[in-house]
Design a protein around this motif. Structure first.
Motif, PDB file in Angstrom:
ATOM      1  N   ASP A   1       0.810  -1.222   0.000  1.00  0.00           N
ATOM      2  CA  ASP A   1       0.000   0.000   0.000  1.00  0.00           C
ATOM      3  C   ASP A   1       0.840   1.268   0.000  1.00  0.00           C
ATOM      4  OD1 ASP A   1      -2.351  -1.555   0.199  1.00  0.00           O
ATOM      5  OD2 ASP A   1      -2.152  -1.655   2.379  1.00  0.00           O
ATOM      6  N   ALA A   2       2.157   1.121   0.021  1.00  0.00           N
ATOM      7  CA  ALA A   2       3.031   2.275   0.234  1.00  0.00           C
ATOM      8  C   ALA A   2       2.918   3.309  -0.875  1.00  0.00           C
ATOM      9  CB  ALA A   2       4.480   1.803   0.375  1.00  0.00           C
ATOM     10  N   GLU A   3       3.002   2.881  -2.111  1.00  0.00           N
ATOM     11  CA  GLU A   3       3.016   3.847  -3.210  1.00  0.00           C
ATOM     12  C   GLU A   3       1.727   4.646  -3.264  1.00  0.00           C
ATOM     13  OE1 GLU A   3       4.190   4.182  -7.946  1.00  0.00           O
ATOM     14  OE2 GLU A   3       4.168   2.224  -6.950  1.00  0.00           O
ATOM     15  N   ALA A   4       0.581   3.980  -3.149  1.00  0.00           N
ATOM     16  CA  ALA A   4      -0.698   4.690  -3.193  1.00  0.00           C
ATOM     17  C   ALA A   4      -0.822   5.671  -2.028  1.00  0.00           C
ATOM     18  CB  ALA A   4      -1.848   3.691  -3.169  1.00  0.00           C
ATOM     19  N   ALA A   5      -0.365   5.263  -0.841  1.00  0.00           N
ATOM     20  CA  ALA A   5      -0.452   6.143   0.325  1.00  0.00           C
ATOM     21  C   ALA A   5       0.422   7.375   0.158  1.00  0.00           C
ATOM     22  CB  ALA A   5      -0.055   5.375   1.589  1.00  0.00           C
ATOM     23  N   LEU A   6       1.606   7.196  -0.388  1.00  0.00           N
ATOM     24  CA  LEU A   6       2.500   8.336  -0.602  1.00  0.00           C
ATOM     25  C   LEU A   6       1.977   9.247  -1.704  1.00  0.00           C
ATOM     26  CD1 LEU A   6       6.033   6.691  -0.303  1.00  0.00           C
ATOM     27  CD2 LEU A   6       4.975   8.314   1.286  1.00  0.00           C
ATOM     28  N   LEU A   7       1.430   8.674  -2.756  1.00  0.00           N
ATOM     29  CA  LEU A   7       0.867   9.510  -3.827  1.00  0.00           C
ATOM     30  C   LEU A   7      -0.266  10.377  -3.292  1.00  0.00           C
ATOM     31  CD1 LEU A   7       0.855   6.958  -6.785  1.00  0.00           C
ATOM     32  CD2 LEU A   7       2.167   9.094  -6.666  1.00  0.00           C
ATOM     33  N   ALA A   8      -1.089   9.810  -2.401  1.00  0.00           N
ATOM     34  CA  ALA A   8      -2.203  10.581  -1.837  1.00  0.00           C
ATOM     35  C   ALA A   8      -1.718  11.716  -0.950  1.00  0.00           C
ATOM     36  CB  ALA A   8      -3.116   9.645  -1.040  1.00  0.00           C
ATOM     37  N   ALA A   9      -0.522  11.552  -0.341  1.00  0.00           N
ATOM     38  CA  ALA A   9       0.000  12.565   0.582  1.00  0.00           C
ATOM     39  C   ALA A   9       1.047  13.464  -0.050  1.00  0.00           C
ATOM     40  CB  ALA A   9       0.602  11.878   1.806  1.00  0.00           C
ATOM     41  N   ARG A  10       1.406  13.210  -1.303  1.00  0.00           N
ATOM     42  CA  ARG A  10       2.587  13.826  -1.906  1.00  0.00           C
ATOM     43  C   ARG A  10       2.561  15.350  -1.888  1.00  0.00           C
ATOM     44  NH1 ARG A  10       4.303  11.791  -7.768  1.00  0.00           N
ATOM     45  NH2 ARG A  10       2.164  12.474  -8.215  1.00  0.00           N
ATOM     46  N   ASP A  11       1.408  15.966  -2.037  1.00  0.00           N
ATOM     47  CA  ASP A  11       1.339  17.437  -2.080  1.00  0.00           C
ATOM     48  C   ASP A  11       1.816  18.075  -0.783  1.00  0.00           C
ATOM     49  OD1 ASP A  11       0.356  17.267  -4.624  1.00  0.00           O
ATOM     50  OD2 ASP A  11      -1.737  17.633  -4.076  1.00  0.00           O
ATOM     51  N   HIS A  12       1.809  17.312   0.316  1.00  0.00           N
ATOM     52  CA  HIS A  12       2.198  17.862   1.621  1.00  0.00           C
ATOM     53  C   HIS A  12       3.488  17.232   2.158  1.00  0.00           C
ATOM     54  CE1 HIS A  12      -1.686  19.852   1.715  1.00  0.00           C
ATOM     55  NE2 HIS A  12      -2.248  18.695   1.434  1.00  0.00           N
ATOM     56  N   LEU A  13       4.230  16.583   1.263  1.00  0.00           N
ATOM     57  CA  LEU A  13       5.478  15.949   1.676  1.00  0.00           C
ATOM     58  C   LEU A  13       6.709  16.577   1.040  1.00  0.00           C
ATOM     59  CD1 LEU A  13       4.523  12.143   1.594  1.00  0.00           C
ATOM     60  CD2 LEU A  13       4.688  13.652   3.584  1.00  0.00           C
ATOM     61  N   ASP A  14       6.534  17.610   0.254  1.00  0.00           N
ATOM     62  CA  ASP A  14       7.652  18.197  -0.473  1.00  0.00           C
ATOM     63  C   ASP A  14       8.736  18.689   0.499  1.00  0.00           C
ATOM     64  OD1 ASP A  14       9.116  19.058  -2.662  1.00  0.00           O
ATOM     65  OD2 ASP A  14       8.230  21.064  -2.619  1.00  0.00           O
ATOM     66  N   GLY A  15       9.870  18.012   0.506  1.00  0.00           N
ATOM     67  CA  GLY A  15      10.974  18.402   1.372  1.00  0.00           C
ATOM     68  C   GLY A  15      10.845  17.968   2.811  1.00  0.00           C
ATOM     69  N   VAL A  16       9.731  17.321   3.180  1.00  0.00           N
ATOM     70  CA  VAL A  16       9.507  16.883   4.565  1.00  0.00           C
ATOM     71  C   VAL A  16      10.303  15.606   4.831  1.00  0.00           C
ATOM     72  CG1 VAL A  16       7.787  16.007   6.200  1.00  0.00           C
ATOM     73  CG2 VAL A  16       7.211  17.913   4.678  1.00  0.00           C
ATOM     74  N   PRO A  17      11.077  15.532   5.900  1.00  0.00           N
ATOM     75  CA  PRO A  17      11.762  14.278   6.229  1.00  0.00           C
ATOM     76  C   PRO A  17      10.757  13.134   6.350  1.00  0.00           C
ATOM     77  CG  PRO A  17      12.592  16.059   7.602  1.00  0.00           C
ATOM     78  CD  PRO A  17      11.402  16.611   6.873  1.00  0.00           C
ATOM     79  N   LEU A  18      11.090  11.995   5.764  1.00  0.00           N
ATOM     80  CA  LEU A  18      10.163  10.865   5.695  1.00  0.00           C
ATOM     81  C   LEU A  18      10.846   9.621   6.266  1.00  0.00           C
ATOM     82  CD1 LEU A  18       7.524   9.541   4.716  1.00  0.00           C
ATOM     83  CD2 LEU A  18       8.576   9.326   2.443  1.00  0.00           C
ATOM     84  N   LEU A  19      10.262   9.085   7.316  1.00  0.00           N
ATOM     85  CA  LEU A  19      10.747   7.855   7.940  1.00  0.00           C
ATOM     86  C   LEU A  19       9.896   6.699   7.437  1.00  0.00           C
ATOM     87  CD1 LEU A  19      12.352   6.191  10.067  1.00  0.00           C
ATOM     88  CD2 LEU A  19      10.682   6.962  11.775  1.00  0.00           C
ATOM     89  N   VAL A  20      10.517   5.778   6.715  1.00  0.00           N
ATOM     90  CA  VAL A  20       9.806   4.639   6.126  1.00  0.00           C
ATOM     91  C   VAL A  20       9.989   3.436   7.039  1.00  0.00           C
ATOM     92  CG1 VAL A  20       9.586   3.149   4.109  1.00  0.00           C
ATOM     93  CG2 VAL A  20      10.181   5.561   3.811  1.00  0.00           C
ATOM     94  N   VAL A  21       8.907   3.029   7.716  1.00  0.00           N
ATOM     95  CA  VAL A  21       8.951   1.905   8.648  1.00  0.00           C
ATOM     96  C   VAL A  21       8.164   0.763   8.015  1.00  0.00           C
ATOM     97  CG1 VAL A  21       8.555   1.126  11.012  1.00  0.00           C
ATOM     98  CG2 VAL A  21       9.012   3.545  10.561  1.00  0.00           C
ATOM     99  N   GLN A  22       8.860  -0.118   7.336  1.00  0.00           N
ATOM    100  CA  GLN A  22       8.187  -1.178   6.586  1.00  0.00           C
ATOM    101  C   GLN A  22       9.018  -2.440   6.542  1.00  0.00           C
ATOM    102  OE1 GLN A  22       7.256   0.464   2.724  1.00  0.00           O
ATOM    103  NE2 GLN A  22       5.135   0.794   3.306  1.00  0.00           N
ATOM    104  N   ASN A  23       8.320  -3.533   6.263  1.00  0.00           N
ATOM    105  CA  ASN A  23       8.990  -4.793   6.010  1.00  0.00           C
ATOM    106  C   ASN A  23       9.436  -4.855   4.556  1.00  0.00           C
ATOM    107  OD1 ASN A  23       8.544  -5.803   8.641  1.00  0.00           O
ATOM    108  ND2 ASN A  23       6.476  -6.422   8.084  1.00  0.00           N
ATOM    109  N   GLY A  24      10.309  -5.805   4.253  1.00  0.00           N
ATOM    110  CA  GLY A  24      10.746  -5.972   2.877  1.00  0.00           C
ATOM    111  C   GLY A  24      11.986  -5.155   2.560  1.00  0.00           C
ATOM    112  N   LEU A  25      12.295  -5.092   1.270  1.00  0.00           N
ATOM    113  CA  LEU A  25      13.552  -4.491   0.840  1.00  0.00           C
ATOM    114  C   LEU A  25      13.390  -3.208   0.038  1.00  0.00           C
ATOM    115  CD1 LEU A  25      15.347  -7.767  -0.369  1.00  0.00           C
ATOM    116  CD2 LEU A  25      15.551  -6.644   1.861  1.00  0.00           C
TER     117      LEU A  25
END
Length: 336
Positions: free
Chosen positions: A77-101
């Protein structure tokens, strides 16, 4: 600090409640019944980190830029969630807490202006009803710098997180992700059988299969040139041993993981998804090892069979008895 948690399941819900208890201004981005429950009753946390009833801000979509964003959705679900929030993430530090590689790669593609940090949740938490998370293993979270994140940013974020929960810092987030991938191999067999992680590890036949999947992944990683970083005192050298020891000796590692989970039955995140009627992230767990093996031309029979069985349970919602699992994932003499 103003923090947005994108995804309020077991991991995101735990982080949101603990960060709010530590005095941060926390907004959670959730959906469906979970969002409704948090709006009505707050986000309830209990178990190993204590009881919290956090009356935090909740929304279905991010509407303003935070000082720190935390992505804690399932990997699929990561890509869809980030796309929905992208307008408010420009330059914002992003901590990705997820399983996988591949979580940091997805974040880099969708939010290229954000400095990235990687996080690995080692605590065990269950999200079995909307708005309510139970921590069954109060272990730390690992954090490391990703692309475009300097040490000053890492130190600043770690200081905020440490006020809320135990944190370990790694200088090798990619190696730590491989180690966490191996740890997450405890999730698949509970999803197939409906048993807890502790019950699976206690079953001799299932424990052999779990150990075989871990050993296969270590061998894939070694062939691919990947590293295993130290996580919770377990060194990469110890994990490399899982790749060469007989299954009876290599089983020390799943036994260790089950012991650290304590006595409260832990269903594992993949079984939790099955019980909620959701697609699992198995393609990003055991499936990640299969993907790397395919890319380098190496067979992965144990992990491939496990992935197929998890998808079968997703489709049918019928768990497979342990004896049938042992018959359907035969271990060849090479595997043993």
């Amino acid at each position: 600090m103003r923090i947005a948690i994108i995804g309020a399941g077991a991991v995101g819900g735990t982080l949101a409640a603990l960060l709010a208890r530590a005095g941060n201004d926390v907004t959670v981005v959730a959906r469906g019944e979970n969002l409704r429950a948090i709006r009505q009753e707050g986000l309830r946390l209990d178990g190993g980190f204590g009881k919290v009833n956090a009356p935090l801000t909740s929304t279905g979509r991010l509407t303003e830029a935070p000082e720190l964003a935390v992505l804690a959705t399932k990997a699929q679900d990561a890509e869809a969630a980030l796309l929905a929030a992208r307008d408010h993430l420009d330059g914002v530090p992003l901590l990705v807490v997820q399983n996988g590689l591949g979580g940091l790669d997805v974040a880099r593609r969708v939010a290229p202006a954000s400095p990235l940090l990687g996080g690995l949740a080692l605590f065990a938490a269950s999200f079995l009803e909307a708005g309510h998370v139970t921590v069954t293993g109060p272990n730390p979270m690992i954090v490391g710098a990703g692309p475009d994140a300097d040490r000053a940013l890492l130190d600043r974020v770690v200081a905020v997180l440490r006020d809320a929960l135990p944190i370990e810092v790694t200088d090798d987030i990619e190696g730590a992700q491989w180690t966490k991938l191996l740890i997450n191999h405890v999730n698949a067999l509970p999803a197939i059988t409906g048993l807890s992680v502790q019950e699976v590890v206690a079953d001799p036949a299932l424990r052999r299969i779990m150990t075989a999947s871990m050993r296969e992944t270590v061998r894939i990683a070694r062939r691919a040139g990947a590293r295993f970083a130290r996580v919770q005192g377990v060194s990469g050298r110890v994990l490399q041993m899982v790749g060469v020891l007989p299954l009876t000796l290599g089983a020390f590692f799943p036994r260790l993981l089950a012991r650290r989970m304590g006595s409260v039955p832990n269903p594992g995140s993949t079984l939790q998804s099955i019980r909620r009627g959701q697609l699992t992230e198995i393609d990003y767990l055991n499936g990640a090892a299969v993907e790397v093996a395919t890319r380098i031309g190496m067979p992965s029979p144990v992990n491939s069979a496990i992935v197929a069985l998890v998808h079968e349970v997703e489709r049918t919602t019928v768990f497979v008895p342990p004896a049938d699992v042992a018959r359907r994932i035969p271990l060849s003499p090479v595997s043993i």
